[in-house]
Motif scaffolding. Structure first.
Motif, PDB file in Angstrom:
ATOM      1  N   SER A  45     -23.118 -24.631   0.211  1.00 47.43           N
ATOM      2  CA  SER A  45     -21.265 -24.629   0.563  1.00 47.43           C
ATOM      3  C   SER A  45     -21.312 -24.041   1.841  1.00 47.43           C
ATOM      4  N   ALA A  48     -19.817 -27.366   2.759  1.00 47.83           N
ATOM      5  CA  ALA A  48     -18.164 -27.633   1.973  1.00 47.83           C
ATOM      6  C   ALA A  48     -17.552 -26.347   2.704  1.00 47.83           C
ATOM      7  N   LEU A  50     -17.126 -23.638   2.198  1.00 49.15           N
ATOM      8  CA  LEU A  50     -17.436 -22.574   1.713  1.00 49.15           C
ATOM      9  C   LEU A  50     -17.251 -20.830   1.973  1.00 49.15           C
ATOM     10  N   ALA A  74     -10.548 -31.454   4.214  1.00 51.61           N
ATOM     11  CA  ALA A  74     -10.314 -31.891   2.297  1.00 51.61           C
ATOM     12  C   ALA A  74     -10.233 -33.595   2.188  1.00 51.61           C
ATOM     13  N   ILE A  79     -16.018 -30.747  -3.330  1.00 51.68           N
ATOM     14  CA  ILE A  79     -16.862 -30.087  -3.642  1.00 51.68           C
ATOM     15  C   ILE A  79     -17.261 -29.573  -4.531  1.00 51.68           C
ATOM     16  N   ARG A  81     -18.187 -26.629  -6.999  1.00 53.72           N
ATOM     17  CA  ARG A  81     -19.504 -25.497  -7.412  1.00 53.72           C
ATOM     18  C   ARG A  81     -19.825 -25.128  -8.633  1.00 53.72           C
ATOM     19  N   ALA A 149     -13.124 -33.469  -8.818  1.00 56.37           N
ATOM     20  CA  ALA A 149     -13.567 -33.792  -7.332  1.00 56.37           C
ATOM     21  C   ALA A 149     -13.669 -35.197  -7.016  1.00 56.37           C
TER      22      ALA A 149
ATOM     23  N   GLU B 216     -13.062 -21.300  -4.088  1.00 54.73           N
ATOM     24  CA  GLU B 216     -13.720 -22.229  -3.909  1.00 54.73           C
ATOM     25  C   GLU B 216     -13.368 -22.899  -3.886  1.00 54.73           C
ATOM     26  N   GLY B 220     -12.096 -25.725  -1.204  1.00 50.49           N
ATOM     27  CA  GLY B 220     -12.522 -27.249  -1.363  1.00 50.49           C
ATOM     28  C   GLY B 220     -11.117 -28.305  -1.283  1.00 50.49           C
TER      29      GLY B 220
END
Lengths: 252, 325
Positions: A45, A48, A50, A74, A79, A81, A149, B216, B220
Protein backbone atom coordinates in the motif's frame (compact mmCIF):
# COMPACT_ATOMS: atom_id res chain seq x y z
CA UNK A 1 11.70 -0.47 -11.98
CA UNK A 2 10.32 -0.13 -8.47
CA UNK A 3 12.94 1.20 -6.12
CA UNK A 4 12.21 1.04 -2.38
CA UNK A 5 14.88 2.65 -0.22
CA UNK A 6 15.15 2.61 3.57
CA UNK A 7 11.41 2.55 4.13
CA UNK A 8 10.20 2.32 7.71
CA UNK A 9 6.61 2.60 8.83
CA UNK A 10 4.94 2.81 12.21
CA UNK A 11 1.32 2.51 13.21
CA UNK A 12 1.21 4.83 16.24
CA UNK A 13 4.14 3.38 18.21
CA UNK A 14 4.09 -0.12 16.71
CA UNK A 15 6.76 -0.63 14.05
CA UNK A 16 5.26 -2.30 10.97
CA UNK A 17 8.19 -2.00 8.55
CA UNK A 18 11.84 -1.56 9.51
CA UNK A 19 14.32 -0.18 7.02
CA UNK A 20 13.14 -1.99 3.90
CA UNK A 21 15.30 -1.67 0.79
CA UNK A 22 14.17 -3.57 -2.28
CA UNK A 23 14.52 -3.17 -6.03
CA UNK A 24 12.08 -4.83 -8.40
CA UNK A 25 13.13 -4.88 -12.05
CA UNK A 26 10.68 -4.33 -14.84
CA UNK A 27 8.96 -7.45 -16.18
CA UNK A 28 8.22 -10.65 -14.29
CA UNK A 29 6.25 -11.94 -11.34
CA UNK A 30 7.49 -11.24 -7.82
CA UNK A 31 5.74 -12.94 -4.91
CA UNK A 32 5.73 -11.46 -1.40
CA UNK A 33 5.33 -14.20 1.19
CA UNK A 34 5.50 -14.34 4.93
CA UNK A 35 3.41 -15.00 8.05
CA UNK A 36 0.44 -12.84 9.04
CA UNK A 37 1.56 -9.42 10.26
CA UNK A 38 4.84 -9.49 8.34
CA UNK A 39 4.12 -6.11 6.75
CA UNK A 40 3.52 -7.32 3.18
CA UNK A 41 0.23 -5.48 2.71
CA UNK A 42 1.61 -2.31 4.26
CA UNK A 43 4.60 -2.38 1.92
CA UNK A 44 2.31 -2.83 -1.09
CA UNK A 45 0.00 0.00 0.00
CA UNK A 46 2.99 2.32 0.46
CA UNK A 47 4.21 1.54 -3.06
CA UNK A 48 0.70 2.31 -4.33
CA UNK A 49 0.63 5.58 -2.31
CA UNK A 50 -2.51 4.47 -0.42
CA UNK A 51 -0.77 5.48 2.80
CA UNK A 52 1.63 8.40 3.26
CA UNK A 53 5.33 7.54 3.45
CA UNK A 54 6.81 8.20 6.89
CA UNK A 55 10.45 7.42 6.19
CA UNK A 56 12.45 6.49 3.11
CA UNK A 57 11.80 6.76 -0.62
CA UNK A 58 9.78 4.82 -3.14
CA UNK A 59 10.06 5.41 -6.88
CA UNK A 60 8.30 3.69 -9.75
CA UNK A 61 10.06 4.24 -13.10
CA UNK A 62 11.76 7.24 -11.53
CA UNK A 63 8.46 8.77 -10.28
CA UNK A 64 8.50 9.37 -6.52
CA UNK A 65 5.15 7.99 -5.32
CA UNK A 66 4.69 10.67 -2.68
CA UNK A 67 5.22 13.61 -5.04
CA UNK A 68 3.75 12.50 -8.38
CA UNK A 69 0.18 13.54 -9.28
CA UNK A 70 -2.23 10.70 -8.55
CA UNK A 71 -3.61 10.71 -12.05
CA UNK A 72 -0.16 10.23 -13.60
CA UNK A 73 0.68 7.39 -11.21
CA UNK A 74 -2.65 5.72 -11.99
CA UNK A 75 -1.39 5.17 -15.54
CA UNK A 76 1.79 3.51 -14.25
CA UNK A 77 0.65 1.37 -11.34
CA UNK A 78 -2.60 -0.39 -10.46
CA UNK A 79 -3.40 -1.95 -7.10
CA UNK A 80 -5.95 -4.42 -5.87
CA UNK A 81 -6.23 -4.41 -2.12
CA UNK A 82 -7.13 -7.34 0.04
CA UNK A 83 -10.83 -7.57 0.94
CA UNK A 84 -12.02 -4.73 -1.23
CA UNK A 85 -15.75 -4.55 -0.54
CA UNK A 86 -17.92 -3.55 -3.45
CA UNK A 87 -21.57 -3.85 -2.47
CA UNK A 88 -22.51 -2.02 -5.56
CA UNK A 89 -25.15 -2.23 -8.23
CA UNK A 90 -22.65 -1.73 -11.01
CA UNK A 91 -22.50 -4.34 -13.72
CA UNK A 92 -19.28 -6.30 -14.15
CA UNK A 93 -18.67 -4.49 -17.44
CA UNK A 94 -19.20 -1.07 -15.83
CA UNK A 95 -16.80 -1.94 -13.00
CA UNK A 96 -14.09 -3.19 -15.35
CA UNK A 97 -14.60 -0.11 -17.55
CA UNK A 98 -13.73 2.11 -14.61
CA UNK A 99 -10.24 0.65 -14.86
CA UNK A 100 -9.90 2.86 -17.95
CA UNK A 101 -10.78 6.00 -15.98
CA UNK A 102 -7.18 7.26 -15.56
CA UNK A 103 -6.79 7.28 -19.35
CA UNK A 104 -9.95 8.89 -20.69
CA UNK A 105 -11.46 10.46 -17.55
CA UNK A 106 -14.65 8.52 -18.17
CA UNK A 107 -14.92 8.77 -21.95
CA UNK A 108 -14.27 5.36 -23.44
CA UNK A 109 -12.72 5.19 -26.90
CA UNK A 110 -12.99 2.17 -29.19
CA UNK A 111 -9.54 1.11 -27.98
CA UNK A 112 -10.73 1.33 -24.37
CA UNK A 113 -13.73 -0.87 -25.16
CA UNK A 114 -11.40 -3.41 -26.77
CA UNK A 115 -9.20 -3.46 -23.66
CA UNK A 116 -12.25 -3.93 -21.42
CA UNK A 117 -13.49 -6.78 -23.61
CA UNK A 118 -10.06 -8.41 -23.51
CA UNK A 119 -9.93 -8.15 -19.70
CA UNK A 120 -13.42 -9.66 -19.42
CA UNK A 121 -12.40 -12.52 -21.70
CA UNK A 122 -9.09 -13.11 -19.95
CA UNK A 123 -10.75 -13.60 -16.56
CA UNK A 124 -13.66 -15.61 -17.92
CA UNK A 125 -16.20 -12.90 -17.15
CA UNK A 126 -17.83 -12.44 -20.56
CA UNK A 127 -20.93 -14.37 -19.51
CA UNK A 128 -21.23 -12.33 -16.31
CA UNK A 129 -20.64 -8.93 -17.95
CA UNK A 130 -24.24 -7.76 -17.53
CA UNK A 131 -24.66 -8.95 -13.94
CA UNK A 132 -24.63 -6.58 -10.97
CA UNK A 133 -21.57 -7.01 -8.74
CA UNK A 134 -23.69 -7.50 -5.63
CA UNK A 135 -25.29 -10.60 -7.18
CA UNK A 136 -21.95 -12.38 -7.71
CA UNK A 137 -20.24 -14.92 -5.50
CA UNK A 138 -17.09 -13.95 -3.62
CA UNK A 139 -14.81 -15.58 -6.18
CA UNK A 140 -16.58 -14.04 -9.18
CA UNK A 141 -16.38 -10.63 -7.52
CA UNK A 142 -12.68 -11.12 -6.88
CA UNK A 143 -12.11 -11.93 -10.56
CA UNK A 144 -14.05 -8.82 -11.60
CA UNK A 145 -11.82 -6.70 -9.35
CA UNK A 146 -8.68 -8.27 -10.79
CA UNK A 147 -10.02 -7.64 -14.30
CA UNK A 148 -10.59 -3.99 -13.40
CA UNK A 149 -7.00 -3.60 -12.16
CA UNK A 150 -5.84 -5.39 -15.31
CA UNK A 151 -7.90 -3.12 -17.58
CA UNK A 152 -6.09 -0.16 -16.06
CA UNK A 153 -3.35 -1.21 -18.46
CA UNK A 154 -0.45 -0.20 -16.25
CA UNK A 155 3.08 -1.59 -16.49
CA UNK A 156 3.01 -2.38 -12.77
CA UNK A 157 0.29 -4.43 -11.14
CA UNK A 158 0.18 -4.81 -7.35
CA UNK A 159 -2.13 -7.50 -6.02
CA UNK A 160 -2.75 -8.18 -2.35
CA UNK A 161 -3.85 -11.79 -1.88
CA UNK A 162 -5.93 -11.97 -5.07
CA UNK A 163 -6.43 -15.72 -4.65
CA UNK A 164 -8.74 -15.19 -1.66
CA UNK A 165 -12.15 -16.68 -2.37
CA UNK A 166 -10.98 -18.36 -5.56
CA UNK A 167 -11.43 -22.09 -6.06
CA UNK A 168 -8.51 -24.23 -7.29
CA UNK A 169 -9.45 -23.81 -10.93
CA UNK A 170 -9.68 -20.04 -10.90
CA UNK A 171 -6.67 -19.64 -8.61
CA UNK A 172 -4.55 -21.40 -11.20
CA UNK A 173 -6.21 -19.54 -14.07
CA UNK A 174 -5.47 -16.21 -12.40
CA UNK A 175 -1.83 -17.11 -11.79
CA UNK A 176 -1.49 -18.25 -15.41
CA UNK A 177 -3.07 -15.02 -16.65
CA UNK A 178 -0.62 -12.98 -14.57
CA UNK A 179 2.27 -15.12 -15.82
CA UNK A 180 1.13 -14.53 -19.41
CA UNK A 181 0.84 -10.79 -18.81
CA UNK A 182 4.43 -10.76 -17.59
CA UNK A 183 5.78 -12.95 -20.39
CA UNK A 184 3.80 -11.59 -23.33
CA UNK A 185 3.21 -7.95 -22.38
CA UNK A 186 6.26 -7.30 -20.23
CA UNK A 187 4.17 -6.43 -17.17
CA UNK A 188 5.60 -6.35 -13.68
CA UNK A 189 3.36 -8.16 -11.21
CA UNK A 190 3.98 -7.88 -7.47
CA UNK A 191 1.69 -10.23 -5.65
CA UNK A 192 1.14 -11.10 -1.99
CA UNK A 193 0.49 -14.83 -1.73
CA UNK A 194 -0.40 -17.10 1.15
CA UNK A 195 -0.14 -20.30 -0.89
CA UNK A 196 3.62 -20.63 -1.13
CA UNK A 197 3.30 -23.36 -3.77
CA UNK A 198 1.50 -20.94 -6.09
CA UNK A 199 4.49 -18.65 -5.62
CA UNK A 200 6.86 -21.47 -6.48
CA UNK A 201 4.88 -22.53 -9.54
CA UNK A 202 4.38 -19.10 -11.10
CA UNK A 203 6.75 -16.49 -9.66
CA UNK A 204 10.25 -15.64 -10.92
CA UNK A 205 11.29 -14.34 -7.55
CA UNK A 206 10.11 -14.74 -3.98
CA UNK A 207 10.64 -12.11 -1.31
CA UNK A 208 10.04 -13.51 2.18
CA UNK A 209 9.16 -11.07 4.94
CA UNK A 210 8.75 -11.41 8.69
CA UNK A 211 8.35 -8.84 11.46
CA UNK A 212 8.64 -5.90 9.08
CA UNK A 213 11.93 -7.05 7.56
CA UNK A 214 13.02 -8.93 4.46
CA UNK A 215 14.48 -12.27 5.49
CA UNK A 216 15.12 -13.85 2.12
CA UNK A 217 14.99 -12.86 -1.50
CA UNK A 218 15.66 -15.04 -4.52
CA UNK A 219 14.45 -17.63 -7.00
CA UNK A 220 11.87 -20.16 -5.71
CA UNK A 221 14.42 -23.01 -5.58
CA UNK A 222 16.67 -20.94 -3.30
CA UNK A 223 13.90 -19.79 -0.99
CA UNK A 224 11.76 -22.90 -0.58
CA UNK A 225 14.08 -24.97 1.59
CA UNK A 226 13.15 -26.63 4.88
CA UNK A 227 15.56 -24.39 6.80
CA UNK A 228 14.20 -21.18 5.29
CA UNK A 229 10.61 -22.25 5.94
CA UNK A 230 11.45 -22.79 9.56
CA UNK A 231 13.04 -19.34 9.84
CA UNK A 232 10.21 -17.48 8.05
CA UNK A 233 7.10 -19.42 9.03
CA UNK A 234 8.28 -21.37 12.04
CA UNK A 235 7.15 -24.46 10.17
CA UNK A 236 9.05 -27.71 9.65
CA UNK A 237 7.78 -29.35 6.46
CA UNK A 238 9.19 -31.54 3.71
CA UNK A 239 10.00 -29.95 0.36
CA UNK A 240 9.71 -32.04 -2.80
CA UNK A 241 10.85 -31.09 -6.27
CA UNK A 242 8.33 -31.76 -9.02
CA UNK A 243 9.05 -30.73 -12.61
CA UNK A 244 12.08 -28.76 -11.46
CA UNK A 245 10.09 -26.65 -8.98
CA UNK A 246 10.09 -27.00 -5.19
CA UNK A 247 6.76 -27.69 -3.49
CA UNK A 248 6.18 -27.52 0.24
CA UNK A 249 4.09 -30.34 1.68
CA UNK A 250 2.90 -28.15 4.54
CA UNK A 251 -0.23 -30.24 5.08
CA UNK A 252 1.90 -33.15 6.32
CA UNK B 1 -31.04 -7.04 -17.41
CA UNK B 2 -29.10 -3.99 -18.49
CA UNK B 3 -29.65 -4.83 -22.15
CA UNK B 4 -33.39 -4.87 -21.56
CA UNK B 5 -33.16 -1.54 -19.81
CA UNK B 6 -31.13 0.13 -22.51
CA UNK B 7 -33.41 -0.95 -25.37
CA UNK B 8 -36.46 0.36 -23.56
CA UNK B 9 -34.63 3.35 -22.17
CA UNK B 10 -35.86 5.93 -24.67
CA UNK B 11 -39.41 4.80 -23.93
CA UNK B 12 -38.81 5.08 -20.20
CA UNK B 13 -37.28 8.51 -20.66
CA UNK B 14 -40.21 9.70 -22.78
CA UNK B 15 -42.70 8.39 -20.20
CA UNK B 16 -40.80 10.07 -17.36
CA UNK B 17 -40.62 13.34 -19.29
CA UNK B 18 -44.35 13.26 -20.04
CA UNK B 19 -45.16 12.43 -16.41
CA UNK B 20 -43.07 15.32 -15.15
CA UNK B 21 -44.63 17.70 -17.70
CA UNK B 22 -48.11 16.57 -16.63
CA UNK B 23 -47.29 17.17 -12.93
CA UNK B 24 -45.89 20.58 -13.88
CA UNK B 25 -49.12 21.49 -15.73
CA UNK B 26 -51.33 20.23 -12.88
CA UNK B 27 -49.28 22.22 -10.38
CA UNK B 28 -49.83 25.36 -12.43
CA UNK B 29 -53.58 24.73 -12.54
CA UNK B 30 -54.25 23.77 -8.91
CA UNK B 31 -54.91 26.44 -6.33
CA UNK B 32 -57.54 28.42 -4.46
CA UNK B 33 -58.11 30.92 -7.29
CA UNK B 34 -59.28 29.10 -10.41
CA UNK B 35 -56.94 29.37 -13.39
CA UNK B 36 -58.51 27.94 -16.54
CA UNK B 37 -55.82 27.47 -19.20
CA UNK B 38 -57.89 29.25 -21.86
CA UNK B 39 -57.99 32.52 -19.92
CA UNK B 40 -54.28 32.92 -19.27
CA UNK B 41 -53.59 34.79 -22.46
CA UNK B 42 -56.72 36.93 -22.48
CA UNK B 43 -57.07 37.80 -18.79
CA UNK B 44 -54.20 39.90 -17.35
CA UNK B 45 -55.15 38.91 -13.77
CA UNK B 46 -54.86 35.25 -14.63
CA UNK B 47 -51.51 35.79 -16.30
CA UNK B 48 -50.35 37.73 -13.25
CA UNK B 49 -51.43 34.89 -10.94
CA UNK B 50 -49.55 32.42 -13.10
CA UNK B 51 -46.32 34.39 -13.27
CA UNK B 52 -46.23 35.70 -9.71
CA UNK B 53 -47.44 32.68 -7.78
CA UNK B 54 -48.10 29.41 -9.59
CA UNK B 55 -45.05 29.28 -11.83
CA UNK B 56 -42.56 30.27 -9.08
CA UNK B 57 -44.15 27.75 -6.73
CA UNK B 58 -43.92 24.99 -9.31
CA UNK B 59 -40.34 25.85 -10.22
CA UNK B 60 -39.38 25.96 -6.54
CA UNK B 61 -40.79 22.45 -6.08
CA UNK B 62 -38.91 21.16 -9.13
CA UNK B 63 -35.60 22.79 -8.14
CA UNK B 64 -35.65 21.82 -4.48
CA UNK B 65 -36.87 18.29 -5.27
CA UNK B 66 -34.20 17.63 -7.89
CA UNK B 67 -31.53 19.25 -5.70
CA UNK B 68 -32.37 17.34 -2.52
CA UNK B 69 -32.52 14.02 -4.36
CA UNK B 70 -29.07 14.67 -5.83
CA UNK B 71 -27.79 15.79 -2.42
CA UNK B 72 -29.04 12.50 -0.97
CA UNK B 73 -27.34 10.51 -3.72
CA UNK B 74 -24.03 12.29 -3.14
CA UNK B 75 -24.22 11.81 0.63
CA UNK B 76 -24.89 8.11 0.14
CA UNK B 77 -21.93 7.92 -2.22
CA UNK B 78 -19.51 9.74 0.09
CA UNK B 79 -20.54 7.83 3.22
CA UNK B 80 -20.86 4.53 1.26
CA UNK B 81 -24.15 3.97 3.01
CA UNK B 82 -27.59 3.83 1.40
CA UNK B 83 -29.52 5.00 4.44
CA UNK B 84 -28.34 8.57 4.92
CA UNK B 85 -29.64 11.84 3.51
CA UNK B 86 -29.32 15.53 4.42
CA UNK B 87 -32.40 15.49 6.68
CA UNK B 88 -31.20 12.54 8.77
CA UNK B 89 -27.47 13.18 9.08
CA UNK B 90 -27.20 16.64 10.61
CA UNK B 91 -26.86 18.61 7.35
CA UNK B 92 -30.32 20.17 7.45
CA UNK B 93 -30.16 20.66 11.21
CA UNK B 94 -26.78 22.40 10.93
CA UNK B 95 -28.17 24.67 8.22
CA UNK B 96 -31.16 25.47 10.45
CA UNK B 97 -28.91 26.24 13.40
CA UNK B 98 -26.75 28.36 11.11
CA UNK B 99 -29.55 30.51 9.77
CA UNK B 100 -31.05 30.82 13.25
CA UNK B 101 -27.77 32.18 14.64
CA UNK B 102 -27.41 34.57 11.69
CA UNK B 103 -30.98 35.79 12.26
CA UNK B 104 -30.20 36.30 15.95
CA UNK B 105 -26.91 38.12 15.58
CA UNK B 106 -27.16 39.78 12.16
CA UNK B 107 -30.89 40.27 11.60
CA UNK B 108 -30.22 42.82 8.87
CA UNK B 109 -28.18 40.46 6.67
CA UNK B 110 -29.55 39.89 3.18
CA UNK B 111 -31.01 36.54 2.14
CA UNK B 112 -27.99 35.51 0.02
CA UNK B 113 -25.66 36.26 2.95
CA UNK B 114 -27.88 34.30 5.32
CA UNK B 115 -27.96 31.40 2.88
CA UNK B 116 -24.20 31.46 2.52
CA UNK B 117 -23.69 31.28 6.28
CA UNK B 118 -26.30 28.52 6.56
CA UNK B 119 -24.40 26.62 3.87
CA UNK B 120 -21.18 27.11 5.85
CA UNK B 121 -22.83 25.69 8.96
CA UNK B 122 -24.18 22.75 6.92
CA UNK B 123 -20.70 22.13 5.54
CA UNK B 124 -19.18 22.04 9.02
CA UNK B 125 -21.94 19.80 10.38
CA UNK B 126 -21.76 17.37 7.47
CA UNK B 127 -17.95 17.18 7.60
CA UNK B 128 -18.13 16.08 11.22
CA UNK B 129 -20.79 13.52 10.31
CA UNK B 130 -18.75 12.02 7.47
CA UNK B 131 -15.50 12.00 9.44
CA UNK B 132 -17.31 10.05 12.16
CA UNK B 133 -19.12 7.76 9.72
CA UNK B 134 -15.79 6.67 8.24
CA UNK B 135 -14.62 5.51 11.65
CA UNK B 136 -17.66 3.30 12.23
CA UNK B 137 -17.19 -0.39 11.38
CA UNK B 138 -18.21 -0.98 7.73
CA UNK B 139 -19.57 -4.41 8.63
CA UNK B 140 -22.45 -2.70 10.49
CA UNK B 141 -24.14 -0.44 7.92
CA UNK B 142 -27.02 0.53 10.19
CA UNK B 143 -24.71 2.26 12.66
CA UNK B 144 -24.10 5.13 10.22
CA UNK B 145 -27.75 6.21 9.79
CA UNK B 146 -28.39 5.62 13.50
CA UNK B 147 -25.48 7.85 14.38
CA UNK B 148 -26.73 10.40 11.83
CA UNK B 149 -30.20 10.50 13.39
CA UNK B 150 -28.82 10.98 16.91
CA UNK B 151 -26.29 13.55 15.69
CA UNK B 152 -28.93 15.47 13.73
CA UNK B 153 -31.22 15.27 16.75
CA UNK B 154 -28.61 16.83 19.01
CA UNK B 155 -27.97 19.71 16.62
CA UNK B 156 -31.71 20.14 16.07
CA UNK B 157 -32.24 20.26 19.84
CA UNK B 158 -29.58 22.95 20.15
CA UNK B 159 -31.36 24.96 17.46
CA UNK B 160 -34.71 24.51 19.22
CA UNK B 161 -33.24 25.60 22.54
CA UNK B 162 -31.65 28.68 21.01
CA UNK B 163 -34.88 29.54 19.19
CA UNK B 164 -36.91 29.08 22.36
CA UNK B 165 -34.60 31.33 24.36
CA UNK B 166 -34.82 34.02 21.68
CA UNK B 167 -38.55 33.60 21.08
CA UNK B 168 -37.96 32.56 17.49
CA UNK B 169 -39.64 29.15 17.55
CA UNK B 170 -42.07 30.15 14.83
CA UNK B 171 -39.21 31.11 12.54
CA UNK B 172 -37.56 27.78 13.20
CA UNK B 173 -40.63 25.83 12.11
CA UNK B 174 -40.57 27.74 8.81
CA UNK B 175 -37.09 26.31 8.16
CA UNK B 176 -37.66 22.82 9.50
CA UNK B 177 -40.93 22.06 7.71
CA UNK B 178 -40.95 22.57 3.98
CA UNK B 179 -43.83 24.59 2.61
CA UNK B 180 -44.25 26.13 -0.83
CA UNK B 181 -47.31 28.24 -0.02
CA UNK B 182 -45.17 31.30 0.66
CA UNK B 183 -43.24 31.06 -2.62
CA UNK B 184 -43.76 34.11 -4.85
CA UNK B 185 -41.80 35.67 -7.68
CA UNK B 186 -38.80 37.43 -6.17
CA UNK B 187 -38.63 35.07 -3.17
CA UNK B 188 -37.43 31.79 -4.59
CA UNK B 189 -34.86 32.69 -7.26
CA UNK B 190 -31.90 31.67 -5.05
CA UNK B 191 -33.02 28.10 -5.64
CA UNK B 192 -31.64 28.31 -9.18
CA UNK B 193 -28.23 27.91 -7.56
CA UNK B 194 -29.39 24.39 -6.70
CA UNK B 195 -29.71 23.79 -10.44
CA UNK B 196 -26.08 24.87 -10.83
CA UNK B 197 -25.09 22.40 -8.11
CA UNK B 198 -26.94 19.61 -9.93
CA UNK B 199 -25.05 20.54 -13.10
CA UNK B 200 -21.79 20.35 -11.12
CA UNK B 201 -22.78 16.86 -9.99
CA UNK B 202 -23.14 15.84 -13.65
CA UNK B 203 -19.58 16.99 -14.31
CA UNK B 204 -18.16 14.73 -11.59
CA UNK B 205 -20.58 11.81 -12.11
CA UNK B 206 -17.94 9.19 -12.94
CA UNK B 207 -15.78 10.28 -10.05
CA UNK B 208 -18.77 9.90 -7.72
CA UNK B 209 -19.30 6.31 -8.88
CA UNK B 210 -15.64 5.57 -8.16
CA UNK B 211 -15.85 7.27 -4.74
CA UNK B 212 -18.57 4.76 -3.88
CA UNK B 213 -15.97 2.00 -4.38
CA UNK B 214 -14.03 3.41 -1.43
CA UNK B 215 -10.94 5.46 -0.67
CA UNK B 216 -8.34 2.96 -1.81
CA UNK B 217 -10.00 2.14 -5.13
CA UNK B 218 -10.40 5.89 -5.75
CA UNK B 219 -6.75 6.67 -5.10
CA UNK B 220 -5.72 3.66 -7.16
CA UNK B 221 -7.64 5.10 -10.10
CA UNK B 222 -5.91 8.45 -9.70
CA UNK B 223 -8.72 10.42 -8.07
CA UNK B 224 -7.88 13.16 -5.60
CA UNK B 225 -9.98 11.63 -2.85
CA UNK B 226 -9.84 14.49 -0.35
CA UNK B 227 -10.67 17.06 -3.02
CA UNK B 228 -13.65 15.05 -4.33
CA UNK B 229 -14.89 14.72 -0.77
CA UNK B 230 -14.81 18.51 -0.44
CA UNK B 231 -16.58 19.03 -3.76
CA UNK B 232 -19.30 16.57 -2.78
CA UNK B 233 -19.70 18.21 0.62
CA UNK B 234 -20.05 21.66 -0.91
CA UNK B 235 -22.74 20.46 -3.33
CA UNK B 236 -24.70 18.74 -0.55
CA UNK B 237 -24.37 21.65 1.88
CA UNK B 238 -25.31 24.37 -0.59
CA UNK B 239 -28.38 22.52 -1.89
CA UNK B 240 -29.56 21.72 1.65
CA UNK B 241 -28.99 25.26 2.93
CA UNK B 242 -30.85 26.74 -0.07
CA UNK B 243 -33.78 24.43 0.53
CA UNK B 244 -33.87 25.18 4.27
CA UNK B 245 -33.68 28.94 3.83
CA UNK B 246 -36.02 29.38 0.86
CA UNK B 247 -38.76 26.77 1.36
CA UNK B 248 -37.89 24.84 4.53
CA UNK B 249 -36.48 21.32 4.79
CA UNK B 250 -38.23 18.54 2.89
CA UNK B 251 -37.36 15.13 4.37
CA UNK B 252 -37.09 11.73 2.66
CA UNK B 253 -36.62 12.95 -0.95
CA UNK B 254 -32.89 12.37 -0.69
CA UNK B 255 -33.43 8.94 0.81
CA UNK B 256 -36.30 7.51 -1.23
CA UNK B 257 -35.48 8.65 -4.75
CA UNK B 258 -31.81 7.52 -5.01
CA UNK B 259 -32.71 4.15 -3.47
CA UNK B 260 -35.55 3.52 -5.90
CA UNK B 261 -33.40 4.53 -8.86
CA UNK B 262 -30.56 2.29 -7.65
CA UNK B 263 -32.99 -0.65 -7.37
CA UNK B 264 -34.24 -0.10 -10.90
CA UNK B 265 -31.11 0.85 -12.82
CA UNK B 266 -28.03 0.36 -10.73
CA UNK B 267 -25.33 2.62 -9.32
CA UNK B 268 -23.53 4.03 -12.34
CA UNK B 269 -24.01 7.68 -11.39
CA UNK B 270 -23.51 8.95 -14.93
CA UNK B 271 -26.53 6.93 -16.03
CA UNK B 272 -28.72 7.47 -12.97
CA UNK B 273 -28.15 11.14 -12.11
CA UNK B 274 -30.81 12.39 -14.53
CA UNK B 275 -33.32 9.89 -13.20
CA UNK B 276 -32.58 10.86 -9.60
CA UNK B 277 -33.03 14.57 -10.39
CA UNK B 278 -36.25 13.98 -12.33
CA UNK B 279 -37.54 11.59 -9.67
CA UNK B 280 -36.90 14.10 -6.89
CA UNK B 281 -38.61 16.87 -8.83
CA UNK B 282 -41.61 14.67 -9.62
CA UNK B 283 -41.97 13.37 -6.06
CA UNK B 284 -41.86 16.81 -4.45
CA UNK B 285 -44.19 18.24 -7.08
CA UNK B 286 -46.68 15.39 -6.54
CA UNK B 287 -46.54 15.81 -2.76
CA UNK B 288 -47.09 19.56 -3.05
CA UNK B 289 -50.09 19.03 -5.34
CA UNK B 290 -51.48 16.46 -2.91
CA UNK B 291 -50.96 18.90 -0.04
CA UNK B 292 -52.99 21.50 -1.93
CA UNK B 293 -55.85 19.11 -2.74
CA UNK B 294 -56.34 16.98 0.40
CA UNK B 295 -58.00 19.74 2.50
CA UNK B 296 -58.90 22.06 -0.35
CA UNK B 297 -59.08 25.06 -0.08
CA UNK B 298 -56.66 24.76 2.87
CA UNK B 299 -53.10 23.50 2.44
CA UNK B 300 -50.96 20.87 4.12
CA UNK B 301 -47.23 21.75 4.04
CA UNK B 302 -45.23 19.65 1.58
CA UNK B 303 -42.84 18.60 4.36
CA UNK B 304 -45.71 16.91 6.19
CA UNK B 305 -47.04 15.17 3.09
CA UNK B 306 -43.53 14.02 2.24
CA UNK B 307 -43.02 12.70 5.77
CA UNK B 308 -46.01 10.37 5.28
CA UNK B 309 -45.33 9.46 1.65
CA UNK B 310 -41.58 9.04 2.18
CA UNK B 311 -42.11 6.87 5.24
CA UNK B 312 -44.37 4.56 3.23
CA UNK B 313 -41.87 4.40 0.34
CA UNK B 314 -39.02 3.66 2.71
CA UNK B 315 -40.90 0.81 4.40
CA UNK B 316 -41.70 -0.63 0.98
CA UNK B 317 -38.00 -0.46 0.05
CA UNK B 318 -36.95 -2.19 3.28
CA UNK B 319 -39.46 -5.02 2.93
CA UNK B 320 -38.76 -5.51 -0.76
CA UNK B 321 -35.08 -5.71 0.01
CA UNK B 322 -35.71 -8.34 2.68
CA UNK B 323 -37.91 -10.36 0.35
CA UNK B 324 -35.24 -10.53 -2.30
CA UNK B 325 -32.38 -11.31 0.08
Amino acid sequence: MIRIENVSFRHRTVPILSDITLTIDKGGVVALVGPNGAGKSTLLSLVARLQPLQMGNIQIDGLPVDATPGRQLARVVAILRQDTTVASRLTVRELVSFGRFPHGRGRLSAADHAIVDAALARFDLADLAGRFIETLSGGQRQRALVAMAFAQGTDYLLLDEPLNNLDMYYARELMRALRAAADENGKTVVIVLHDINQASAHADRIVAMKGGRILADGAPCDILTPDMLEVVFGLRAPVETIGGKPFVLHQL
Amino acid sequence: MTAALSTSSWRAKAAAGLGLAALFAVSLAVGVSPLPPGRVLSDPDALQLLLVSRLPRTLAAVLSGAGLAIAGLIMQTLSRNRFVEPATAGTAQSAELGILLVTLFFPAASLPVKTLLAAGAALAGTSVFLATAQRLPPAQPYLVPLFGIVYGGVIGAAATYAAWQADLLQFLSVWTNGDFSGVLRGRYELLWIAALMVAAAFLVADRLTIMALGREASIGLGIDYARMMQIGLVIVSVITALSVVVVGMIPFVGLAVPNIVSRLMGDNVRGTLGWVAAGGAGLVLACDIAGRLIRYPYEIPVGTVMGVAGGAIFLWLLFRRGGHG
